[in-house]
Design an enzyme around this catalytic site. Structure first.
Site, PDB file in Angstrom:
ATOM      1  N   SER A 125       0.835  -1.203   0.000  1.00 34.82           N
ATOM      2  CA  SER A 125       0.000   0.000   0.000  1.00 34.82           C
ATOM      3  C   SER A 125       0.865   1.247   0.000  1.00 34.82           C
ATOM      4  CB  SER A 125      -0.868  -0.015   1.265  1.00 34.82           C
ATOM      5  OG  SER A 125      -1.410   1.257   1.507  1.00 34.82           O
ATOM      6  N   TYR A 149      -1.932  -1.145  10.794  1.00 40.82           N
ATOM      7  CA  TYR A 149      -2.142  -1.695   9.444  1.00 40.82           C
ATOM      8  C   TYR A 149      -0.913  -1.423   8.570  1.00 40.82           C
ATOM      9  CZ  TYR A 149      -3.694  -1.668   4.569  1.00 40.82           C
ATOM     10  OH  TYR A 149      -3.768  -1.858   3.208  1.00 40.82           O
ATOM     11  N   LYS A 153       2.070  -3.930   6.582  1.00 38.14           N
ATOM     12  CA  LYS A 153       2.514  -3.885   5.174  1.00 38.14           C
ATOM     13  C   LYS A 153       4.041  -3.746   5.116  1.00 38.14           C
ATOM     14  CE  LYS A 153      -1.463  -4.310   3.240  1.00 38.14           C
ATOM     15  NZ  LYS A 153      -1.800  -5.651   2.742  1.00 38.14           N
TER      16      LYS A 153
END
Ligand code: NAD
Ligand code: UFG
Length: 333
Positions: A125, A149, A153
């Site tokens: 992302s 989050y 990643k």
């Protein structure tokens, strides 16, 4: 014809990618536990492509099942979408995010290694660029995370990098997505979050269909032309096609590479709202609300690496993205 395993293939981006893979003649198995999707989507994929993908209903955190599946699968490559993705939720229940995203990926990579399958495309992302870099974001910039989050990643990218450094017979591509929106032009598959959406376009869609009163525009006093935040919105079908190009690129890659998937253009919140108004044919009510915590004023991609290595470029404009979102929304209320 290759056998591609698509983890999270029932989800928003995964389902569109399965369509593109099948239309390109690949054999696909969807591996999903449906924690954020519905098995019905596989029937929708069959309506579009004429073929229902095979299903392995497995939780990636179930190590034994993941190993047993890969031991039999004769997989040529994996596209790894499966993961939890809500930034706000990841701040409230961080351990669930670390557990699901990291344990799931570790099990997957180890099961692949045991089965001799060493080609993987991973859903990363633009969040890995953090909040300090100037736009446009290029792959060589320092990375950072601003929420759990984002950390998952970054940590997974690190796992992939270390794996490739230790054994260059792996081909590992991390695709850094910007803001995927829109839906398949058939209106059969798209994005349908449960409850009140966190993301801009699903929220506007619910205002357009009359399920929500108005859009809250989070801040109009940023240092941008109209004062609202700028993002690089990309059509989910363009994004899906990028995965086929990444798989082809992985055939030639020894090691790890990270590649941005965006359009290279930014649009403001108000520009998206106005494009959606054009798509649905009416004005949509909005109010200016306070800034949302953690929002970065501007994010958009530098896309040279994707053009050079993947021979891929996004094609759809913002109006097409909004039309396809509206078409899906109307057909699925
Ligand atoms: P999604 O939630 O629609 O799809 C994810 C799929 O993974 C779902 O079908 C879910 O059931 C499945 N899944 C989750 N955990 C699993 C597990 N442990 N085992 C098996 N299946 C599991 O999300 P999406 O929008 O399609 O995103 C796909 C990937 O792309 C995610 O990794 C996400 O973090 C990443 N990404 C998404 C965006 C975005 O804006 N949508 C942006 C950047 C990156
Ligand atoms: N926004 C509103 N009102 C809303 C929802 C959003 O004004 O109701 C604004 C936000 O403040 C932001 C813009 O619309 O300025 C886009 O917001 P989104 O939530 O749609 O997207 P983000 O760029 O914040 O986040 C997305 C993904 C994240 C990912 C990030 C970077 O949701 O998972 O892109 O890739 F980390």
């Amino acid at each position: 014809m290759a056998h591609i395993i698509v983890t999270g293939g029932a989800g928003f981006i995964g389902s569109h990618t399965v369509v593109e893979l099948q239309q390109a003649g690949e054999t696909v198995t969807v591996l999903d536990n449906f924690c954020n999707s519905n098995p019905e989507v596989l029937g929708r994929i069959a309506e579009i492509t004429g073929t229902k993908p095979a299903l392995a209903e497995i939780d990636l955190c179930d190590r034994e099942k993941v190993f047993a599946f890969f031991a039999d699968a004769k997989a040529d490559a994996v596209i790894h979408f499966a993961g939890l993705k809500a930034v706000g939720e990841s701040c409230k229940i961080p351990l669930r995010y670390y557990s699901n995203n990291l344990t799931g990926t570790l099990n997957l990579l180890e099961a692949m290694a045991a089965a001799g399958c060493k080609k993987l495309v991973f859903s990363s992302s633009a969040t890995v660029y953090g909040d300090r870099n100037p736009v446009p974001f290029t792959e060589g910039m320092p990375t950072a995370a601003t929420n759990p989050y984002g950390w998952t990643k970054l940590m997974i990218e690190q796992m992939l990098m270390d794996t490739a450094a230790a054994d260059p017979s792996w081909s590992l591509v991390a695709l850094r997505y910007f803001n995927p929106i829109g839906a398949h032009p058939s209106g059969l598959i798209g994005e349908s979050p449960n409850g009140i959406p966190n993301n801009l376009v699903p929220y506007i869609a619910k205002v357009a269909i009359g399920e929500l009163d108005h859009l809250n525009v989070f801040g109009d006093d940023y240092d941008t032309p109209d004062g609202t935040c700028i993002r690089d919105y990309i059509h989910v079908v363009d994004l899906a096609k990028g995965h086929l190009c990444a798989l082809r690129y992985a055939d030639t890659l020894a090691g790890f590479k990270e590649v941005n998937l965006g359009t290279g253009h930014g649009s403001s919140v108000m520009e998206v709202l106005h494009a959606y108004e054009k798509a649905c044919g009416r004005e949509l009510p909005y109010v200016i609300a306070p800034r949302r915590d953690g929002d970065i004023p501007r994010m958009y991609a530098q896309t040279d690496r994707a053009k050079e290595l993947l021979h891929w470029e996004a094609e759809s404009d913002l109006l097409t993205m909004c039309r396809d979102s509206w078409n899906f929304t109307k057909k699925n209320v």
